[in-house]
Design a protein around this motif. Structure first.
Motif, PDB file in Angstrom:
ATOM      1  N   GLY A   1      17.662 -98.526  76.052  1.00 34.98           N
ATOM      2  CA  GLY A   1      16.964 -98.351  74.798  1.00 34.98           C
ATOM      3  C   GLY A   1      15.507 -98.761  74.836  1.00 34.98           C
ATOM      4  O   GLY A   1      14.763 -98.432  75.761  1.00 34.98           O
ATOM      5  N   ALA A   2      15.100 -99.524  73.823  1.00 30.09           N
ATOM      6  CA  ALA A   2      13.693 -99.896  73.662  1.00 30.09           C
ATOM      7  C   ALA A   2      13.160-100.658  74.865  1.00 30.09           C
ATOM      8  O   ALA A   2      11.998-100.487  75.257  1.00 30.09           O
ATOM      9  N   TRP A   3      14.016-101.491  75.477  1.00 28.73           N
ATOM     10  CA  TRP A   3      13.557-102.306  76.614  1.00 28.73           C
ATOM     11  C   TRP A   3      13.250-101.454  77.832  1.00 28.73           C
ATOM     12  O   TRP A   3      12.467-101.852  78.689  1.00 28.73           O
ATOM     13  N   GLY A   4      13.843-100.272  77.918  1.00 24.90           N
ATOM     14  CA  GLY A   4      13.567 -99.374  79.029  1.00 24.90           C
ATOM     15  C   GLY A   4      12.186 -98.747  78.965  1.00 24.90           C
ATOM     16  O   GLY A   4      11.739 -98.126  79.937  1.00 24.90           O
ATOM     17  N   TYR A   5      11.520 -98.905  77.829  1.00 23.88           N
ATOM     18  CA  TYR A   5      10.157 -98.398  77.679  1.00 23.88           C
ATOM     19  C   TYR A   5       9.145 -99.544  77.597  1.00 23.88           C
ATOM     20  O   TYR A   5       8.048 -99.440  78.129  1.00 23.88           O
ATOM     21  N   TYR A   6       9.549-100.624  76.942  1.00 23.42           N
ATOM     22  CA  TYR A   6       8.619-101.754  76.797  1.00 23.42           C
ATOM     23  C   TYR A   6       8.421-102.511  78.105  1.00 23.42           C
ATOM     24  O   TYR A   6       7.279-102.833  78.481  1.00 23.42           O
TER      25      TYR A   6
ATOM     26  N   GLU B   1      21.104-100.159  69.687  1.00 25.34           N
ATOM     27  CA  GLU B   1      21.990-101.073  70.400  1.00 25.34           C
ATOM     28  C   GLU B   1      21.198-102.071  71.238  1.00 25.34           C
ATOM     29  O   GLU B   1      21.573-103.240  71.350  1.00 25.34           O
ATOM     30  N   SER B   2      20.106-101.620  71.822  1.00 30.39           N
ATOM     31  CA  SER B   2      19.304-102.505  72.674  1.00 30.39           C
ATOM     32  C   SER B   2      18.625-103.596  71.866  1.00 30.39           C
ATOM     33  O   SER B   2      18.283-104.654  72.406  1.00 30.39           O
ATOM     34  N   LEU B   3      18.413-103.362  70.560  1.00 29.43           N
ATOM     35  CA  LEU B   3      17.741-104.339  69.709  1.00 29.43           C
ATOM     36  C   LEU B   3      18.724-105.235  68.955  1.00 29.43           C
ATOM     37  O   LEU B   3      18.305-106.170  68.276  1.00 29.43           O
ATOM     38  N   ALA B   4      20.022-104.946  69.087  1.00 26.90           N
ATOM     39  CA  ALA B   4      21.031-105.767  68.416  1.00 26.90           C
ATOM     40  C   ALA B   4      21.172-107.110  69.130  1.00 26.90           C
ATOM     41  O   ALA B   4      20.994-107.208  70.351  1.00 26.90           O
TER      42      ALA B   4
END
Length: 254
Positions: free
Chosen positions: A137-142, A219-222
């Motif tokens: 999710g988001a961590w795969g881009y940040y 899900e990645s931010l949960a």
């Protein structure tokens, strides 16, 4: 073209092509010692890519992006970044002056390569995060953006160290500020912008074609770990070291 990119030996072809490219530009460089200094990181990168090929093979797309960046860097190493004659090339082959067209007052080849570092290397870093750290999710881009920015900062520190160590003409050629006191800041900003563009493009493609894009993002931010760390985790480790059973493990009366 598709059969070439998907061919299992494609990375080896790229390596051979880069070897030829490097040898061509290694002939009579403008400043031999600067060429050697610039290629220290090239050798390190090549060893890492070749050494991990069997155990951790990247995608052909990642190898292509790395190849393009290394080719751009090799040109800068041949001339020194401040003296790459791109304006002369544009006059000869296109009939226009790049510097006059964009109003450049300095040689901007180093800016191009710093931007290219973020644009081209962020995706291979993303692939490493997804396949080794299993981020989603988001961590795969940040995280690829964050690491690209960190590498850009580290490179500026290495440049500063090289100037402090060697000084003189070699240090000046390697640093390549061309009198710009904000050179390091602009270089890092361009690398960041390139990485943002790369990750934004990747996110758009995944959003367009992946059905689970939104689901994985949220899900990645949960919250995964309900218990806080810091002093709570420290207390647990100290109690474990003293042999104190964790709370809730004591046997109560029957």
């Amino acid at each position: 073209m598709r059969s070439v990119i998907f061919h299992p030996h494609y990375p080896k072809w790229l390596l051979g092509l880069f070897g030829v490219w490097w040898l061509v530009w290694a002939i009579n460089p403008l400043m031999f010692h600067d060429f050697l200094l610039e290629n220290v990181l090239t050798v390190v990168a090549a060893v890492l890519v070749i050494g991990t090929y069997r155990r951790f093979r990247l995608s052909n797309i990642s190898y292509t992006l790395i190849f393009v960046y290394m080719c751009l860097h090799t040109i800068g190493a041949h001339y020194t970044y401040a003296l790459v004659p791109y304006d002369e090339w544009s006059r000869r082959f296109l009939g226009i002056s790049t510097n006059e067209l964009f109003g450049f007052r300095r040689n901007h080849y180093d800016r191009l390569v710093h931007f290219s570092f973020g644009l081209l290397i962020a995706y291979p870093i993303r692939e490493i995060f997804l396949r080794i750290a299993n981020v989603r999710g988001a961590w795969g881009y940040y995280l690829p953006l964050d690491v690209t920015m960190s590498f850009s900062m580290l490179y500026e520190l290495l440049e500063w160290g090289a100037v402090a160590l060697f000084g003189g003409e070699l240090g000046t050629a390697y640093l390549g500020t061309q009198g710009d006191e904000w050179d390091a800041h602009r270089d890092m900003a361009l690398a960041t912008f390139g990485a943002v563009l790369s990750m934004s493009t990747t996110a758009f493609i995944n959003w367009k074609y992946s059905k689970r894009f939104g689901e994985e993002w949220w899900e990645s931010l949960a919250v995964k770990g309900k218990q806080s760390l810091g002093e709570v985790k420290l207390r647990e480790m100290l109690e474990e070291r003293r042999g104190v059973p964790p709370a809730g493990d004591e046997e109560g009366p029957e």
